[in-house]
Design a protein around this motif. Structure first.
Motif, PDB file in Angstrom:
ATOM      1  N   ARG A  59      -4.153  -1.087   8.518  1.00 47.86           N
ATOM      2  CA  ARG A  59      -5.379  -1.225   7.723  1.00 47.86           C
ATOM      3  C   ARG A  59      -5.864  -2.666   7.755  1.00 47.86           C
ATOM      4  O   ARG A  59      -5.064  -3.596   7.790  1.00 47.86           O
ATOM      5  CB  ARG A  59      -5.159  -0.739   6.297  1.00 47.86           C
ATOM      6  CG  ARG A  59      -4.262  -1.586   5.468  1.00 47.86           C
ATOM      7  CD  ARG A  59      -3.994  -0.906   4.135  1.00 47.86           C
ATOM      8  NE  ARG A  59      -2.745  -0.177   4.189  1.00 47.86           N
ATOM      9  CZ  ARG A  59      -2.458   0.861   3.402  1.00 47.86           C
ATOM     10  NH1 ARG A  59      -3.323   1.303   2.530  1.00 47.86           N
ATOM     11  NH2 ARG A  59      -1.297   1.456   3.489  1.00 47.86           N
ATOM     12  N   PRO A 101      -7.118  -3.333   1.963  1.00 42.39           N
ATOM     13  CA  PRO A 101      -6.659  -2.158   1.211  1.00 42.39           C
ATOM     14  C   PRO A 101      -7.717  -1.061   1.113  1.00 42.39           C
ATOM     15  O   PRO A 101      -8.880  -1.337   0.847  1.00 42.39           O
ATOM     16  CB  PRO A 101      -6.350  -2.729  -0.182  1.00 42.39           C
ATOM     17  CG  PRO A 101      -6.077  -4.173   0.060  1.00 42.39           C
ATOM     18  CD  PRO A 101      -6.948  -4.577   1.215  1.00 42.39           C
ATOM     19  N   GLU A 144      -8.389   2.636  -0.712  1.00 42.02           N
ATOM     20  CA  GLU A 144      -7.872   3.564  -1.711  1.00 42.02           C
ATOM     21  C   GLU A 144      -8.123   5.002  -1.267  1.00 42.02           C
ATOM     22  O   GLU A 144      -9.086   5.629  -1.662  1.00 42.02           O
ATOM     23  CB  GLU A 144      -8.529   3.295  -3.081  1.00 42.02           C
ATOM     24  CG  GLU A 144      -7.927   2.107  -3.807  1.00 42.02           C
ATOM     25  CD  GLU A 144      -6.405   2.135  -3.862  1.00 42.02           C
ATOM     26  OE1 GLU A 144      -5.836   3.163  -4.308  1.00 42.02           O
ATOM     27  OE2 GLU A 144      -5.771   1.149  -3.447  1.00 42.02           O
ATOM     28  N   PRO A 148       0.316   5.706   1.571  1.00 43.19           N
ATOM     29  CA  PRO A 148       1.045   4.705   0.782  1.00 43.19           C
ATOM     30  C   PRO A 148       0.212   3.421   0.696  1.00 43.19           C
ATOM     31  O   PRO A 148      -0.452   3.053   1.661  1.00 43.19           O
ATOM     32  CB  PRO A 148       2.309   4.446   1.608  1.00 43.19           C
ATOM     33  CG  PRO A 148       2.384   5.500   2.646  1.00 43.19           C
ATOM     34  CD  PRO A 148       1.030   6.119   2.784  1.00 43.19           C
ATOM     35  N   THR A 149       0.250   2.749  -0.458  1.00 43.25           N
ATOM     36  CA  THR A 149      -0.541   1.520  -0.591  1.00 43.25           C
ATOM     37  C   THR A 149       0.163   0.371   0.130  1.00 43.25           C
ATOM     38  O   THR A 149      -0.480  -0.564   0.577  1.00 43.25           O
ATOM     39  CB  THR A 149      -0.754   1.144  -2.072  1.00 43.25           C
ATOM     40  OG1 THR A 149       0.412   1.507  -2.799  1.00 43.25           O
ATOM     41  CG2 THR A 149      -1.963   1.846  -2.651  1.00 43.25           C
ATOM     42  N   VAL A 150       1.478   0.452   0.242  1.00 45.16           N
ATOM     43  CA  VAL A 150       2.208  -0.584   0.969  1.00 45.16           C
ATOM     44  C   VAL A 150       2.915   0.065   2.150  1.00 45.16           C
ATOM     45  O   VAL A 150       3.608   1.073   1.989  1.00 45.16           O
ATOM     46  CB  VAL A 150       3.257  -1.261   0.046  1.00 45.16           C
ATOM     47  CG1 VAL A 150       4.047  -2.312   0.823  1.00 45.16           C
ATOM     48  CG2 VAL A 150       2.568  -1.900  -1.148  1.00 45.16           C
ATOM     49  N   ASN A 192     -14.370   9.825  -0.345  1.00 48.17           N
ATOM     50  CA  ASN A 192     -13.891   8.894   0.669  1.00 48.17           C
ATOM     51  C   ASN A 192     -14.591   9.093   2.010  1.00 48.17           C
ATOM     52  O   ASN A 192     -14.782  10.221   2.449  1.00 48.17           O
ATOM     53  CB  ASN A 192     -12.381   9.058   0.859  1.00 48.17           C
ATOM     54  CG  ASN A 192     -11.610   8.680  -0.389  1.00 48.17           C
ATOM     55  OD1 ASN A 192     -11.772   7.599  -0.921  1.00 48.17           O
ATOM     56  ND2 ASN A 192     -10.772   9.590  -0.868  1.00 48.17           N
TER      57      ASN A 192
END
Length: 270
Positions: A118, A121, A123, A128-130, A182
């Motif tokens: 990515r 970030p 959403e 997974p965000t990390v 999205n």
């Protein structure tokens, strides 16, 4: 009543807005199975975020993931397992052109594959965000052909991305934008849809098409709803899906629409 194959989409259909299966839905699906019918999850989701629902419903047959591209029985070996993949060069090409195409994230997935990259970030709930270091998508890490590529793109660039894909890879992939808030485009093998998975299930269980009932709410359910002998759109479904379906549930996915409909349709006791 003849044995039915009940093909259920997850998001917006079996799951409520909190992405949960209500007690009522669970009870009715269990009742349907106890009455001899087959319940199968047919979802656009990867297996990594749908096996929990499979387990919660205590299913034991095949599950269809990635909009028909993967058919498998979770936690066990199944001889009928299949997986459609496309050339990983598509991913490398998008990586090389991601700035000009306005791409914020690319995820390459398969049954045992999850790699992503990515720019900043994003959403998008399914990712997974990390990312762990062994989950970063690049030329080194992507060793196998993916089943699915999920691309988060600037809304202003979405049309451009779609025409780019059409121009360069139209013969090997289908690209479909997600419904909802999205700006995401999902790539899968050309011509493979949820109906591909439902056909595999029908073959496995020796069920005729007229004994298939399918529930869905979004564009990616259209082929399955069309293929099933009885296609049912949720009350919260898009207008095209409602037009395509044989019937529409009285209630939406937040009010157990699927459960109420099945209870009547299969004449299950209250």
């Amino acid at each position: 009543m003849e044995r039915k194959l009940i093909a259920i989409d997850l998001d917006g259909t079996t799951l409520n807005a909190d992405a949960q299966i209500s007690a009522k839905t669970k009870a009715v699906l269990t009742q349907a199975r106890e009455a001899g019918h087959i319940v199968s999850i047919v979802t656009g989701r990867p297996n990594r975020i749908s096996s929990n629902f499979y387990d919660e419903l205590h299913l034991d047959g095949p599950m269809i993931n990635f909009n028909g591209s993967l058919g498998h029985i979770p936690h066990q070996h199944w001889q009928g397992e299949y997986q459609y993949t496309f050339n990983k060069e598509v991913a490398f090409d998008l990586l090389a052109h991601r700035d000009e195409l306005g791409i914020n994230m690319i995820a390459a997935e398969g049954k045992n594959l999850f790699l992503a990259v990515r720019q900043h970030p994003v959403e998008v709930g399914f990712f997974p965000t990390v990312l762990k270091s062994n989950e970063i998508l690049n030329h080194k890490t992507l060793q196998e052909n993916p089943t699915s590529l999920t691309v988060a793109v600037d809304r202003s660039h979405q049309e451009h991305l779609l025409s780019y894909l059409q121009h360069h890879f139209n013969d090997i992939i289908d690209a479909a934008p997600w419904g909802g808030p999205n700006s995401v485009v999902e790539l899968g093998v050309k011509g493979v849809q949820k109906a591909t998975g439902v056909e595999a299930l029908a073959h496995h269980y020796h069920i005729q098409r007229q004994n298939i009932i399918a529930f869905g709410d979004e564009h990616n359910d259209s082929a399955m709803i069309d293929y099933a002998g009885w296609g049912v759109a949720m009350q919260n479904a898009t207008a095209p899906i409602k037009r395509l379906a044989n019937d529409v549930t009285e209630l939406d996915n937040n009010h157990d629409g699927l459960a109420h409909y099945l209870q009547n349709y299969l004449q299950l006791a209250e």
